[in-house]
Motif scaffolding. Structure first.
Motif, PDB file in Angstrom:
ATOM      1  N   GLU A   8       9.907  -5.980  -1.539  1.00 48.74           N
ATOM      2  CA  GLU A   8      10.195  -4.728  -2.244  1.00 48.74           C
ATOM      3  C   GLU A   8       9.895  -4.804  -3.743  1.00 48.74           C
ATOM      4  N   PRO A  10       8.447  -3.931  -7.070  1.00 49.84           N
ATOM      5  CA  PRO A  10       7.762  -2.707  -7.488  1.00 49.84           C
ATOM      6  C   PRO A  10       6.288  -2.899  -7.813  1.00 49.84           C
ATOM      7  N   LYS A  13       3.309  -1.696  -5.299  1.00 51.86           N
ATOM      8  CA  LYS A  13       2.762  -0.343  -5.237  1.00 51.86           C
ATOM      9  C   LYS A  13       1.602  -0.164  -6.207  1.00 51.86           C
ATOM     10  N   GLU A  16      -1.443  -2.225  -4.824  1.00 54.90           N
ATOM     11  CA  GLU A  16      -2.048  -1.613  -3.642  1.00 54.90           C
ATOM     12  C   GLU A  16      -2.917  -0.425  -4.012  1.00 54.90           C
ATOM     13  N   LYS A  17      -2.530   0.334  -5.037  1.00 57.05           N
ATOM     14  CA  LYS A  17      -3.361   1.451  -5.514  1.00 57.05           C
ATOM     15  C   LYS A  17      -4.688   0.947  -6.065  1.00 57.05           C
ATOM     16  N   ASP A  24       3.369  -9.165   2.130  1.00 55.87           N
ATOM     17  CA  ASP A  24       4.804  -9.354   1.976  1.00 55.87           C
ATOM     18  C   ASP A  24       5.268 -10.545   2.805  1.00 55.87           C
TER      19      ASP A  24
END
Length: 309
Positions: A8, A10, A13, A16-17, A24
């Motif tokens: 999790e 942050p 994210k 990945e963009k 993970d």
């Protein structure tokens, strides 16, 4: 191949963009290979930004890497939530019995404070000492590099006439070193600091060698001749807008900072800075992971015990 981080975090994210493959913990458990173990001692105030910057660079390798984060328990972090530290960071007492293939020690905006007056200096010295027997190769950045040179080699920093900030050309002095494999003769890199290290102090050390230098910015990269410690005085990990954010922050503080050199097109702060250093950044970190770490680190990391850098 991916970097492995807590599920999790942050930063995942953001990465990945950018189409960066992040694995993970659940998925990584099904990989039947020995991944590299990398520890990041994050001393920067905005830890989430530094996480993204370093994870982005560590992803440029075909190797699977387990990444763990460390923070100083003897320092109160004001710009990162305690919840974030609790969920994603270890304290030194929790990792001191472990062994790592690599360690990254970041910079910190505290260059003008004497080392001994830094509130976590005693704890950091303990980590430096521990790293010589529990880490195969350590990469120090900016203030982390100055602190490492001071602890391991008694080389002190000195104050510059004014803050060194901007993008500078650098000359590769030792292209035969594996960490500089594939580099052009000249590349660009950001600097942001009030202090530096003198060339003659490095030259007097039998263990160190100057690898990269800038005519304008001075020393950039110093290596231990055993290939197990590197000291980078600049910030190749910086994003396009990092120096701009620092400049605007200092303006708000009333410091009246100098405009970063060779950064804003036409020295116009309303124009978007050119990104001219990420190719070098990717190559330097992938070379460190591949040649300084993977090619030489033992399969059984516990054999590091008792070795010295």
């Amino acid at each position: 191949m991916p970097i492995r981080v807590p599920k999790e975090l942050p930063a995942i994210k953001v990465l990945e963009k950018e189409k960066i493959f992040v694995m993970d913990e659940d998925r990584a458990m099904h990989q039947d290979i020995r991944p590299l173990e990398i520890l990041i001692l994050n001393l920067m105030p905005k830890k989430d930004e530094t996480e993204v910057q370093l994870l982005r660079l560590l992803s440029n390798t075909p190797l699977q890497i387990n990444v763990e984060f460390l923070h100083m328990s003897s320092h109160e972090t004001k710009n990162t939530s305690s919840d974030h530290l609790t969920r994603f960071y270890y304290q030194f007492k929790e990792v001191k019995e472990k062994f790592y293939d690599g360690l990254i020690i970041t910079g910190a905006p505290i260059e003008r404070i004497p080392f001994e007056e830094v509130d976590y200096w005693e704890e950091l010295q303990e980590i430096f000492k521990w790293s010589t027997s529990h880490v195969f190769s350590t990469f120090h950045i900016c203030w982390g590099a100055q602190a490492g040179l001071y602890h391991h080699h008694k080389i002190d920093k000195y104050f510059l006439d004014q803050k060194l900030t901007g993008i500078y050309a650098h000359d590769v002095l030792t292209p035969t070193w594996s960490i500089l494999k594939g580099f052009d003769d000249v590349f660009f890199a950001p600097h942001s600091r009030y202090t530096g290290v003198k060339r003659r102090d490095i030259e007097e050390s039998e263990e160190l060698e100057i690898l990269v230098e800038s005519q304008e910015a001075g020393l950039f990269l110093v290596g231990n001749k055993n290939n197990r410690a590197f000291y980078a005085m600049g910030h190749l990990e910086y994003d396009r807008e990092t120096l701009q954010q620092e400049f605007e922050r200092d303006q708000l503080k009333g410091i009246h900072p100098n405009l970063p050199t060779n950064y804003f097109p036409n020295d116009n702060t309303s124009e978007v800075p050119q990104l001219r250093w990420h190719m070098a950044a990717s190559l330097l970190f992938s070379n460190w992971v591949n040649y300084a770490v993977y090619q030489n680190t033992p399969y059984d990391l516990s054999t590091l015990l008792g070795e010295e850098k």
